[in-house]
Design a protein around this motif. Structure first.
Motif, PDB file in Angstrom:
ATOM      1  N   CYS A   1       0.870  -1.180   0.000  1.00  0.00           N
ATOM      2  CA  CYS A   1       0.000   0.000   0.000  1.00  0.00           C
ATOM      3  C   CYS A   1       0.904   1.227   0.000  1.00  0.00           C
ATOM      4  O   CYS A   1       1.413   1.632   1.047  1.00  0.00           O
ATOM      5  CB  CYS A   1      -0.938  -0.001   1.201  1.00  0.00           C
TER       6      CYS A   1
ATOM      7  N   TRP B   1       1.334   4.918  -0.136  1.00  0.00           N
ATOM      8  CA  TRP B   1       0.483   6.078   0.151  1.00  0.00           C
ATOM      9  C   TRP B   1       1.313   7.358   0.016  1.00  0.00           C
ATOM     10  O   TRP B   1       2.126   7.669   0.872  1.00  0.00           O
ATOM     11  CB  TRP B   1      -0.087   5.962   1.565  1.00  0.00           C
TER      12      TRP B   1
ATOM     13  N   ALA C   1      -1.936   5.405  -3.499  1.00  0.00           N
ATOM     14  CA  ALA C   1      -2.766   6.567  -3.169  1.00  0.00           C
ATOM     15  C   ALA C   1      -1.946   7.833  -3.366  1.00  0.00           C
ATOM     16  O   ALA C   1      -0.859   7.972  -2.797  1.00  0.00           O
ATOM     17  CB  ALA C   1      -3.269   6.485  -1.726  1.00  0.00           C
TER      18      ALA C   1
ATOM     19  N   PHE D   1      -4.736   9.565   5.522  1.00  0.00           N
ATOM     20  CA  PHE D   1      -4.243   8.219   5.823  1.00  0.00           C
ATOM     21  C   PHE D   1      -4.851   7.663   7.107  1.00  0.00           C
ATOM     22  O   PHE D   1      -5.078   6.460   7.229  1.00  0.00           O
ATOM     23  CB  PHE D   1      -2.716   8.271   5.947  1.00  0.00           C
TER      24      PHE D   1
ATOM     25  N   SER E   1     -10.491   5.683   5.658  1.00  0.00           N
ATOM     26  CA  SER E   1      -9.279   5.241   4.978  1.00  0.00           C
ATOM     27  C   SER E   1      -8.725   3.959   5.591  1.00  0.00           C
ATOM     28  O   SER E   1      -8.249   3.072   4.876  1.00  0.00           O
ATOM     29  CB  SER E   1      -8.218   6.347   5.024  1.00  0.00           C
TER      30      SER E   1
ATOM     31  N   GLN F   1      -8.035   0.499   3.710  1.00  0.00           N
ATOM     32  CA  GLN F   1      -6.770  -0.235   3.758  1.00  0.00           C
ATOM     33  C   GLN F   1      -6.973  -1.659   4.252  1.00  0.00           C
ATOM     34  O   GLN F   1      -6.375  -2.617   3.721  1.00  0.00           O
ATOM     35  CB  GLN F   1      -5.788   0.517   4.667  1.00  0.00           C
TER      36      GLN F   1
END
Length: 594
Positions: A167, A169, A269, A307, A312, A316
């Motif tokens: 992930c 970000w 992201a 985040f 969010s 996730q």
């Protein structure tokens, strides 16, 4: 000091993890107390795993929790470190959270060499160590912001066998183009407060000259205190390296991920307000990644708050539950691209898309004209000159007679001459209201910034013909081609992506300057500093931009055969989506329809 963990959680502090060359890194591991094997979420970086947000970034933390109090709910926040996940919000759901101080940082020994192949190999070794522990289910995921996102691209390209999902970000991916040399121009990020305040402050060996953990009382940057000469010997100096390496050479390419080999599920992201540090690289990394299982989200607002919001975190967890736990979380219904389309006033409309850039984009040329307008028709005329250390030239479109959406990357074609042998182009894409006042936006870098930015050093104008696209020029940056004073050069400037629905009556503006954009000074509480629109992401190195070359006069040309233009990604029919205060909605507040 109170180091008693919350009920249901076991914490192992400063666990040694030995690298392939014998250097020992240290990890803090937060795991469920109940016996079992769990997926691991791992961070590896130089910010000091024992330093809490509240200690290191008190102002930014306070601003975030004041605006989004949900961040405080369901956690004591005692274990919250900068740009990483909160163990108290993940361990109860059956995840192990592991934080590792990278080589030469925090409590980990060795020579600090940021984002180097050695550091990336260490990350690989940490992933493999985590994947083989008796509390691990053998699947390791990576998650984090900025540094903890950038190095995910790098290590995923090495294909660690136990890596199962990443992930990324808000993390750039091209060290030359995204971070340190925008268009060939040195960015202050390599020598500014990020490097001195966030990295060197927790170098291993700061010891008693550094901070202590508010929980354990241990010194965050190691038990011994070394003198400054020894500390310098134990690190490579990034500012010096960036200045020394003018072109996209082995220094940068050794840090460039092997995108084609990224074969694990990817959630990337990005932030519309990230021009100058992460926006471009997050999108480019997403596009280049070899995996077929990849998703892109682009949002707005500040760098860290999105985040940590509940919505969010649920997003996730849906991703990681699918790929680390093997659960049917419904992630297979997630669109490949999730855009938060921006409207003035920090309002956003969430929209599912299938690709980037959008296939239905109407790529429009808007010509820069000697009457300082931007129009669909070119106009030949006399050249316009500007002092490079002045305010530059601003070209304005007519006021829009209806709402128009602009979403995607931009490109600028210029014909420029200089009185010297080089010229730095700073392009600023701006929005003005019906009264001519610039509309500014909260962004990842600054709390009042323009729509987006672009840069190019004229001597770096040579394009890579294989990688360039009409809407995304790609410069080789392998050699300098000096200008001949007074002679016209053709320049293709990459302007980073943006999204804005321009309201009826507003205007788009494009400013061409020879130095960084600035607006009225404003206080940015998230950094306890006064800013001018680009945060600390200036380009002010006197060694890189000597006054005898760059403090000069540049001239734009408008000949019949040389018509400068801005290529705009116009999305037909302005979408019709209702903008909302998207972040208020995430907090559970009533949705405000614009």
């Amino acid at each position: 000091m109170n180091d008693i963990p919350p009920e249901g959680m076991v914490i192992d502090w400063d666990v040694p993890v030995t690298m392939d060359d014998g250097i020992v890194l240290r990890a803090d591991i937060f795991r469920p107390a109940r016996p079992g094997r769990y997926p691991v979420l791992l961070n590896h970086g130089p910010y000091g795993k024992g330093l809490s947000c509240q200690e290191a970034y008190a102002s930014a933390w306070q601003v975030m929790v004041d605006e989004y109090p949900e961040v405080l709910e369901g956690s004591s926040n005692r274990y919250q470190a900068w740009e990483t996940i909160d163990p108290e919000k993940w361990v109860p759901d059956g995840y192990v959270c592991m934080r590792v101080d990278s080589r030469g940082a925090g409590t980990s020994q060795g020579v600090m060499d940021l984002w180097s192949p050695r550091e990336t190999q260490d990350y690989y070794d940490c992933i493999e160590w985590a994947g083989t522990q008796d509390w691990s289910n053998g699947k390791v995921g990576l998650i984090g912001i900025s540094y903890y996102a950038i190095n995910q691209w790098q290590v995923a390209g090495l294909q660690p066998p136990h890596l199962a999902a990443i992930c990324v970000w808000e993390g750039g991916s091209d060290f030359y183009r995204d971070l340190f040399r925008h268009g060939g121009i040195v960015s202050d990020i390599s020598s500014g407060p990020w490097y001195t305040g966030q990295v060197l402050a927790v170098q291993h060996g700061k010891g008693g000259n550094g901070k202590r953990s508010a929980i354990t009382g241990a010194l965050v940057a190691g038990p011994e205190t070394l003198d400054e000469e020894t500390l310098r010997a134990n690190r490579t100096e990034l500012p010096d390296q960036v200045l020394e390496h003018r072109f996209d050479d082995d220094f940068y390419r050794s840090r460039l991920p092997d995108f084609a080999k990224i074969d694990v599920p990817l959630l990337a992201a990005a932030n519309w307000g990230g021009a100058g540090i992460h926006l471009r690289g997050t999108i480019e990394g997403y596009l280049a990644a070899g995996t077929k299982k990849k998703w892109l989200r682009v949002h707005g607002n500040s760098h860290v708050a999105p985040f940590y919001l509940d919505n969010s975190i649920a997003y996730q967890k849906t991703f990681f539950g699918q790929f680390l736990k093997g659960e049917d979380t419904g992630w297979d219904q997630q669109p490949p691209v999730d855009l938060k389309i921006r409207h003035p006033g920090e309002r956003f409309a969430s929209r599912a898309e299938q690709e980037w850039p959008l296939a239905r984009t109407d790529w429009q040329r808007h010509y820069l004209r000697p009457d300082l307008t931007l129009r669909r028709e070119a106009q030949a005329g006399p050249p316009l000159s500007y002092e490079t250390m002045g305010e530059g030239l601003t070209f304005l479109m007519p006021a829009f007679d209806e709402d128009v959406e602009i979403t995607g990357p931009l490109a600028l074609k210029l014909f420029v001459s200089s009185k010297t042998t080089d010229a730095d182009i700073f392009a600023v894409f701006r929005l003005f209201d019906s009264a001519g006042v610039e509309t500014l936006f909260i962004g990842a870098n600054d709390s009042a910034q323009p729509l987006t930015l672009g840069w190019l050093r004229a001597s770096h104008r040579k394009l890579d013909p294989v990688r360039s696209l009409p809407y995304r020029p790609y410069h080789a940056h392998r050699e300098a081609e000096p200008l001949t004073p007074g002679e016209i050069a053709e320049l293709d400037v990459e302007i980073w992506p943006t999204s804005i629905v321009v309201p009826k009556g507003h205007r788009i503006g494009l400013t061409i300057r020879g130095k960084d954009y600035e607006n009225a000074p404003h206080y940015a509480p998230q950094s306890s500093a006064t800013m001018r629109g680009v945060s600390s992401l200036y380009h002010r190195s006197e060694k890189d931009r000597p006054a005898e070359i760059f403090d000069s006069i540049n001239t734009l040309h408008f000949d019949p055969e040389r018509a400068p233009y801005l290529l705009l990604p116009v999305i037909p029919s302005a979408t019709g989506d209702a903008p909302i205060d998207w972040f208020a909605h995430l907090r559970g507040a009533p949705m405000r329809i614009g």
